[in-house]
Design a protein around this motif. Structure first.
Motif, PDB file in Angstrom:
ATOM      1  N   UNK A  48      37.833  41.752  43.116  1.00 44.20           N
ATOM      2  CA  UNK A  48      37.614  42.594  42.749  1.00 44.20           C
ATOM      3  C   UNK A  48      38.115  43.177  41.173  1.00 44.20           C
ATOM      4  N   UNK A  49      39.957  42.856  41.736  1.00 40.11           N
ATOM      5  CA  UNK A  49      41.008  43.436  40.328  1.00 40.11           C
ATOM      6  C   UNK A  49      41.821  41.798  40.539  1.00 40.11           C
ATOM      7  N   UNK A  55      43.441  43.743  35.896  1.00 41.17           N
ATOM      8  CA  UNK A  55      41.938  44.242  35.566  1.00 41.17           C
ATOM      9  C   UNK A  55      40.704  44.455  36.225  1.00 41.17           C
ATOM     10  N   UNK A  56      39.995  45.748  36.642  1.00 47.32           N
ATOM     11  CA  UNK A  56      38.831  44.917  37.277  1.00 47.32           C
ATOM     12  C   UNK A  56      37.882  44.341  36.594  1.00 47.32           C
ATOM     13  N   UNK A  57      37.155  43.395  37.026  1.00 50.76           N
ATOM     14  CA  UNK A  57      36.418  42.669  36.334  1.00 50.76           C
ATOM     15  C   UNK A  57      35.295  43.298  35.982  1.00 50.76           C
ATOM     16  N   UNK A  58      34.589  42.175  36.056  1.00 54.56           N
ATOM     17  CA  UNK A  58      33.512  42.085  34.054  1.00 54.56           C
ATOM     18  C   UNK A  58      32.127  42.138  35.196  1.00 54.56           C
ATOM     19  N   UNK A  59      31.529  43.864  35.053  1.00 55.66           N
ATOM     20  CA  UNK A  59      30.478  44.204  35.661  1.00 55.66           C
ATOM     21  C   UNK A  59      30.938  43.666  37.136  1.00 55.66           C
ATOM     22  N   UNK A  60      32.022  44.227  37.272  1.00 56.49           N
ATOM     23  CA  UNK A  60      32.599  44.305  39.477  1.00 56.49           C
ATOM     24  C   UNK A  60      31.737  44.799  39.512  1.00 56.49           C
TER      25      UNK A  60
END
Ligand SMILES: Cc1cc2nc3c(=O)[nH]c(=O)nc-3n(C[C@H](O)[C@H](O)[C@H](O)COP(=O)(O)OP(=O)(O)OC[C@H]3O[C@@H](n4cnc5c(N)ncnc54)[C@H](O)[C@@H]3O)c2cc1C
Length: 355
Positions: A48-49, A55-60
């Protein structure tokens, strides 16, 4: 007559086949496995990161809860074991990262994804991690090849799979259905990975294929979790350890190269602090897209033709949620999120010249 003909049994076609069967649709999946090796080469990591800046991934927050419930259910259905939520250890680059992540640990945006932090070496000098690092939750890997083999067996038992090449020129349109050879169906869904790039129906979508290479290595102490900083070290199921991956936008073939191996060795030297032996390498092409979002939806000119593709380097985390959304779009008429719907590119579609 089938409700859906699915072209391609990579991770996209396999998971979509299960979603449609769950909704009692009559399906047939056609696959010629040697047309690409993305799913079979992939490390299968979900994390997820990501990235240098973590960064937190898109739509995590939507993708990760879904994948964490989807894969275990699929394991029970297919009587197989391919989901390994073993976590990721991400060593810090610099001492400043420690303060940064100590603060983020209690931030509700990150809370669910952080297991714990370390402020010094975690394994007696096995890694270059003098400042410690971050242990991530809801991360691990899927043994995709095992999932595909189990799914293929399931589909064959149900009479829903044929190992064959699909040729677009042999797709015939009739008043109320389509046909390909003896197969008659209402709709067709292309899950053909990077081959869509050459398709008459979907070549106009801005694909951005990216070649990737992975090495298998042997090393002294087997890690219990995935190590990831610039390169990943993944303790894969059958004792092998995978290291990857490279990202090449310009390439001539699908083969592993010496340059790719050298790049991985170089990156590995920044993370691993012990000797290892290279046992093999593999390469594949990721079906990536220019805007880094999937390509899902209906052909602009033909309401019977669909695409489910463009999962780039994150198929394992994207496909469970995207297949759920796509199924409700197909069967319940729910709108697709505009970020994944190919209607965002309808203006790229070359309209036929009028005579
Ligand atoms: C080196 C590398 C590492 C990766 N690591 C990760 C990772 O760690 N985590 C992650 O989430 N993702 C990873 N990926 C990406 C992942 O592989 C993809 O996101 C995902 O597998 C794409 O699946 P797909 O089904 O869309 O495509 P594909 O796997 O390419 O499947 C398409 C299928 O369609 C078949 N096909 C195509 N044309 C035809 C035709 N005309 N007739 C019949 N069959 C046809 C192909 O043979 C293939 O079986 C990696 C990829 C690479 C290359």
């Amino acid at each position: 007559m089938y409700d859906y003909l699915i072209i391609g049994h990579g991770l996209a076609g396999a998971i979509l086949s299960q979603r449609l069967l769950e909704r009692e649709q009559k399906i047939m999946v056609l696959d010629q496995p040697d047309q690409n090796h993305s799913s079979t080469v992939a490390a299968g990591i979900f994390n997820p990161i990501t990235g240098r800046k973590m960064f937190k991934t898109w739509k995590a927050d939507e993708l990760f809860p879904e994948l964490n419930s989807f894969y275990p259910k699929l394991e029970s259905k297919l009587e197989s074991n391919f989901f390994h939520p073993i976590g990721v250890y991400r060593p810090y680059f610099a001492i400043d990262d420690q303060n940064d992540w100590e603060a983020k640990k209690s931030d509700e945006k990150f809370y669910a994804y952080i297991d714990k932090t370390a402020t010094s070496h975690i394994e007696a000098h096995q890694l270059h991690d003098p400042h410690g690092g971050l242990f991530l939750n809801q991360a691990g890997y899927v043994n995709i090849l095992k999932l595909l083999n189990a799914n293929k067996k399931y589909l064959i038992d149900k009479g829903c799979y044929q190992e064959t090449m699909f040729y677009e020129q042999d797709l015939k349109s009739h008043s109320d259905h389509l046909s390909f050879g003896d197969l008659k169906f209402k709709k067709i869904i292309f899950c053909n990975g990077i081959m869509a790039h050459q398709s008459e129906w979907f070549h106009w979508l801005p694909f951005h294929p990216v070649k990737g290479e992975i090495m298998d290595i042997e090393m002294g102490k087997r890690p219990k979790t995935i190590y990831n900083r610039g390169v990943f070290i993944l303790p894969f199921e059958n004792q092998s350890i995978r290291v990857g991956s490279t990202y090449k936008h310009h390439f001539d073939d699908m083969q592993p190269t010496e340059a790719g191996q050298n790049e991985l060795k170089e990156k590995l030297s920044g993370l691993l602090n012990e000797t290892y032996q290279i046992k093999g390498s593999r390469a594949g092409i990721r079906p990536a897209t220019k805007d880094r979002r999937p390509f899902i939806g209906k052909h602009p000119d033909n309401e019977h033709i669909y695409v489910f593709n463009g999962f780039g380097s994150k198929g394992v985390s994207l496909i469970p949620e995207c297949s759920k959304l796509f199924t409700t779009y197909l069967l319940d008429g729910e709108a697709l999120d505009t970020e994944i719907d190919i209607s965002r590119y309808y203006s790229h579609y070359p309209t036929k010249p009028k005579n």
